[in-house]
Design a protein around this motif. Structure first.
Motif, PDB file in Angstrom:
ATOM      1  N   LYS A  60       0.846  -1.205   0.000  1.00 55.90           N
ATOM      2  CA  LYS A  60       0.000   0.000   0.000  1.00 55.90           C
ATOM      3  C   LYS A  60       0.875   1.245   0.000  1.00 55.90           C
ATOM      4  O   LYS A  60       1.994   1.232   0.508  1.00 55.90           O
ATOM      5  N   GLU A 107      -2.008   5.675   2.281  1.00 56.49           N
ATOM      6  CA  GLU A 107      -3.221   4.922   2.554  1.00 56.49           C
ATOM      7  C   GLU A 107      -3.130   4.183   3.886  1.00 56.49           C
ATOM      8  O   GLU A 107      -4.121   3.683   4.380  1.00 56.49           O
ATOM      9  N   ASN A 124      -6.573   7.962  -2.997  1.00 61.57           N
ATOM     10  CA  ASN A 124      -6.823   7.175  -4.198  1.00 61.57           C
ATOM     11  C   ASN A 124      -7.655   7.972  -5.192  1.00 61.57           C
ATOM     12  O   ASN A 124      -8.603   8.634  -4.793  1.00 61.57           O
ATOM     13  N   HIS A 125      -7.317   7.876  -6.482  1.00 57.94           N
ATOM     14  CA  HIS A 125      -8.110   8.674  -7.420  1.00 57.94           C
ATOM     15  C   HIS A 125      -9.553   8.168  -7.497  1.00 57.94           C
ATOM     16  O   HIS A 125     -10.467   8.926  -7.793  1.00 57.94           O
ATOM     17  N   THR A 126      -9.739   6.886  -7.147  1.00 57.32           N
ATOM     18  CA  THR A 126     -11.127   6.391  -7.115  1.00 57.32           C
ATOM     19  C   THR A 126     -11.962   7.122  -6.056  1.00 57.32           C
ATOM     20  O   THR A 126     -13.152   7.352  -6.260  1.00 57.32           O
TER      21      THR A 126
END
Lengths: 190, 190
Positions: B4, B8, B49-51
């Motif tokens: 990771k 994160e 995270n881009h999500t």
């Protein structure tokens, strides 16, 4: 020696170069839904050397501004209507007609996008505006010669240009009818 | 399994994500002189995270609009001044203060740049404008409740928003003093 490109074998006149480059800008803007076209892409599409574009226009911003102004002038040459109100209304009407077309909207948007963001680039922005506002200055000068008192350029920017540009950039349709008269009435009083 | 990313391992609260993402947008705009930042670049800089960005904001346009509106609201919460004229003047003053900063100018420009050019994208543009005009709607509703008659939203768009946006986008400084009062006087009469 590399072989010359086909496009260069047939030499274009300066006017042909200008027309081809202008058309290439419009084509690319329409094809890419307004993504800012690069000079190499414009050159390739127009079949000219990109150095000719730099030599003639200096920058992409100047080229885009030239395309917008030329098309506005071609689509509606601004004749003397005999009064400041008439001249300004005709000027706004030309702008409204232009932003009602997808092509016109993309062009104005492209000019806005191509403006340098930094404060150092004041000169380039000034040049764009000088060119873009030249037709307004002509209208103001004719009015003064008639003995009318035109509003300052800054106020015309806020009350006529700004609404047209903002609607073109954000894609907000102007009212269906009477919009040129409405904007000019707000500016000059009814 | 890939390890990771450090960012994160420490889980951020939704508010921390929001603040980090907003700051990343400002940082990137300032660093790149207003070039439109991508969501992956924003995500990397914010350490998220881009999500998460897509999930929370849906699109880059929505994110940029959120950053602009949040900063305007934070920098000058719009209290009830007791009159339509007072409220609108305060609203314009906040906008003028904002476009006097390079950061504010780049933000408004970024919102304009991120607007989809095509006519099909009407919904996204409408969403941006609904959010952006919400504070104006609040001012109009307060005025109506007081028994005042506010101008239509469309006229406020043309006469207050448009001059600010156009000056931000093209980097034309507003007059040094009295500009909020000037625009509101033109709108409401003196």
């Amino acid at each position: 020696m590399t072989p010359k490109q086909p496009s260069e074998r047939i030499r274009k006149s300066p006017e042909q170069v200008r027309a081809a480059v202008h058309q290439a800008v419009i084509d690319l803007l329409t094809a890419t839904d307004g993504a800012d076209p690069t000079i190499p892409a414009i050159a390739q599409r127009a079949g000219v050397n990109h150095t000719s574009i730099y030599r003639r226009w200096g920058s992409r911003e100047a080229l885009l501004a030239d395309v917008v102004t030329t098309r506005l002038e071609r689509d509606s040459p601004l004749n003397d209507t005999g009064s400041l109100r008439g001249d300004l209304t005709a000027w706004v009407r030309a702008g409204v007609d232009s932003i009602r077309t997808p092509e016109g909207r993309l062009l104005i948007r492209a000019v806005a996008l191509s403006m340098p963001g930094s404060a150092d680039a004041q000169t380039e922005r000034d040049q764009h505006f000088r060119r873009r506002l030249q037709s307004i200055e002509n209208i103001r000068e004719r009015a003064t010669a008639r003995g009318e008192t035109p509003p300052p350029l800054d106020q015309i920017l806020d009350q006529l240009l700004a609404p047209l540009y903002i609607r073109a950039i954000f894609g907000i349709d102007p009212p269906a009818s009477g919009y040129p008269e409405l904007l000019v009435n707000r500016l000059l009083g009814t």
